[in-house]
Motif scaffolding. Structure first.
Motif, mmCIF file in Angstrom:
data_model
loop_
_atom_site.group_PDB
_atom_site.id
_atom_site.type_symbol
_atom_site.label_atom_id
_atom_site.label_comp_id
_atom_site.label_asym_id
_atom_site.label_seq_id
_atom_site.Cartn_x
_atom_site.Cartn_y
_atom_site.Cartn_z
ATOM 1 N N LEU A 1 2.588 2.524 -8.440
ATOM 2 C CA LEU A 1 2.168 1.726 -9.586
ATOM 3 C C LEU A 1 1.330 0.536 -9.182
ATOM 4 N N GLY A 2 1.505 0.026 -7.982
ATOM 5 C CA GLY A 2 0.697 -1.096 -7.528
ATOM 6 C C GLY A 2 1.504 -2.368 -7.438
ATOM 7 N N ALA A 3 0.932 -3.346 -6.760
ATOM 8 C CA ALA A 3 1.627 -4.609 -6.501
ATOM 9 C C ALA A 3 1.877 -5.408 -7.763
ATOM 10 N N SER A 4 1.098 -5.169 -8.813
ATOM 11 C CA SER A 4 1.261 -5.968 -10.025
ATOM 12 C C SER A 4 2.446 -5.514 -10.871
ATOM 13 N N ALA A 5 2.988 -4.342 -10.562
ATOM 14 C CA ALA A 5 4.130 -3.859 -11.337
ATOM 15 C C ALA A 5 5.344 -4.744 -11.057
ATOM 16 N N GLU A 6 6.007 -5.180 -12.111
ATOM 17 C CA GLU A 6 7.173 -6.043 -11.966
ATOM 18 C C GLU A 6 8.429 -5.191 -11.988
ATOM 19 N N PRO A 7 9.471 -5.628 -11.316
ATOM 20 C CA PRO A 7 10.718 -4.864 -11.300
ATOM 21 C C PRO A 7 11.251 -4.583 -12.704
ATOM 22 N N THR A 8 10.913 -5.441 -13.665
ATOM 23 C CA THR A 8 11.424 -5.244 -15.020
ATOM 24 C C THR A 8 10.700 -4.109 -15.737
ATOM 25 N N PRO B 1 2.951 -2.687 -3.138
ATOM 26 C CA PRO B 1 1.595 -2.604 -2.589
ATOM 27 C C PRO B 1 1.267 -1.156 -2.207
ATOM 28 N N LEU B 2 0.148 -0.665 -2.692
ATOM 29 C CA LEU B 2 -0.217 0.741 -2.549
ATOM 30 C C LEU B 2 -0.204 1.214 -1.099
ATOM 31 N N LEU B 3 -0.943 0.544 -0.235
ATOM 32 C CA LEU B 3 -1.037 0.974 1.157
ATOM 33 C C LEU B 3 0.331 0.959 1.836
ATOM 34 N N ASP B 4 1.070 -0.113 1.652
ATOM 35 C CA ASP B 4 2.381 -0.235 2.286
ATOM 36 C C ASP B 4 3.329 0.866 1.821
ATOM 37 N N ARG B 5 3.334 1.138 0.528
ATOM 38 C CA ARG B 5 4.253 2.148 -0.016
ATOM 39 C C ARG B 5 3.893 3.551 0.476
ATOM 40 N N VAL B 6 2.593 3.877 0.508
ATOM 41 C CA VAL B 6 2.177 5.204 0.973
ATOM 42 C C VAL B 6 2.514 5.371 2.452
ATOM 43 N N LEU B 7 2.210 4.350 3.264
ATOM 44 C CA LEU B 7 2.514 4.433 4.695
ATOM 45 C C LEU B 7 4.021 4.558 4.933
ATOM 46 N N ALA B 8 4.816 3.741 4.252
ATOM 47 C CA ALA B 8 6.267 3.799 4.425
ATOM 48 C C ALA B 8 6.808 5.162 3.998
ATOM 49 N N TYR B 9 6.287 5.695 2.912
ATOM 50 C CA TYR B 9 6.723 7.001 2.414
ATOM 51 C C TYR B 9 6.386 8.099 3.429
ATOM 52 N N ALA B 10 5.166 8.047 3.987
ATOM 53 C CA ALA B 10 4.748 9.054 4.966
ATOM 54 C C ALA B 10 5.625 9.005 6.210
ATOM 55 N N VAL B 11 5.990 7.796 6.638
ATOM 56 C CA VAL B 11 6.857 7.646 7.810
ATOM 57 C C VAL B 11 8.267 8.140 7.484
ATOM 58 N N GLU B 12 8.796 7.695 6.358
ATOM 59 C CA GLU B 12 10.166 8.046 5.972
ATOM 60 C C GLU B 12 10.351 9.553 5.859
ATOM 61 N N HIS B 13 9.358 10.239 5.326
ATOM 62 C CA HIS B 13 9.477 11.688 5.108
ATOM 63 C C HIS B 13 8.824 12.510 6.213
ATOM 64 N N GLU B 14 8.346 11.836 7.267
ATOM 65 C CA GLU B 14 7.732 12.501 8.413
ATOM 66 C C GLU B 14 6.662 13.509 7.976
ATOM 67 N N GLU B 15 5.742 13.031 7.142
ATOM 68 C CA GLU B 15 4.688 13.889 6.613
ATOM 69 C C GLU B 15 3.694 14.286 7.697
ATOM 70 N N ASP B 16 3.184 15.511 7.597
ATOM 71 C CA ASP B 16 2.155 16.005 8.512
ATOM 72 C C ASP B 16 0.762 15.813 7.932
ATOM 73 N N LEU B 17 0.677 15.844 6.610
ATOM 74 C CA LEU B 17 -0.610 15.762 5.934
ATOM 75 C C LEU B 17 -0.454 14.957 4.656
ATOM 76 N N VAL B 18 -1.400 14.062 4.411
ATOM 77 C CA VAL B 18 -1.404 13.276 3.178
ATOM 78 C C VAL B 18 -2.711 13.577 2.456
ATOM 79 N N LEU B 19 -2.609 14.203 1.290
ATOM 80 C CA LEU B 19 -3.775 14.438 0.443
ATOM 81 C C LEU B 19 -3.926 13.219 -0.454
ATOM 82 N N VAL B 20 -5.121 12.652 -0.477
ATOM 83 C CA VAL B 20 -5.365 11.465 -1.279
ATOM 84 C C VAL B 20 -6.406 11.811 -2.331
ATOM 85 N N GLY B 21 -6.033 11.674 -3.591
ATOM 86 C CA GLY B 21 -6.987 11.875 -4.667
ATOM 87 C C GLY B 21 -8.004 10.750 -4.679
#
Length: 167
Positions: free
Chosen positions: A21-28, A65-85
């Motif tokens: 959702l991006g950094a501007s999304a609030e927890p609420t 934050p978009l970049l941080d979340r995608v990188l953390a997700y790729a590491v956490e799930h041990e992804e081999d390939l990330v397709l980016v639209g």
């Protein structure tokens, strides 16, 4: 559709779809996150067709934050390939995001223009005569064999330090 084509070609065991959702999304804004997840799941059900039924499909909507979340997700799930639209009319600065992702990701990055047809016609394979580029060429050849008529272009860019000039 493009991800389904890649899953068919690669023999993937699972496919994960992520919307940040991006950094501007609030927890609420949890209901917004829920609506985004529902929309993502509906789109995946409609477009992820033709992939083997054995491919496990997961969808997640995260905020931050978009970049941080995608990188953390790729590491956490041990992804081999990330397709980016990639939207042709993306917001300013988004191209640098993709470059930063490619430089920092623990996986290969495959940039897919929005609306790209699910086929492979030309494969650009950068080579530097290393073991990694040999592996990249093997993957390119395997993909080309799965797509009759596909062409492979091996590209080697040589940097000659002797011709570098400084102002």
């Amino acid at each position: 559709r493009y991800a389904a084509m890649v899953a068919r070609c690669s023999g993937a065991l699972d496919a994960r779809f992520l919307h940040v959702l991006g950094a501007s999304a609030e927890p609420t804004a949890a209901p917004d996150q829920g609506r985004v997840l529902e929309a993502l799941q509906a789109r995946v059900r409609a477009d992820f067709t033709g992939a083997p039924e054995s491919v496990a499909v997961e969808c997640e909507a995260l905020d931050g934050p978009l970049l941080d979340r995608v990188l953390a997700y790729a590491v956490e799930h041990e992804e081999d390939l990330v397709l980016v639209g990639h939207e042709p009319d993306h917001p300013p600065g988004r191209g640098s995001l993709v470059r930063r992702l490619a430089m920092n990701a623990p996986a290969s990055i495959w940039l897919v223009p929005d609306g790209a047809p699910p086929r492979i016609e030309r494969i650009l394979c950068p080579v530097d005569f290393s073991e990694h580029s040999t592996d990249a060429m093997r993957v390119a050849i395997a993909l080309a064999r799965l797509h009759p008529g596909a062409q492979i272009l091996a590209l080697h860019v040589y940097f000659d330090e002797a011709v570098v000039t400084y102002e």
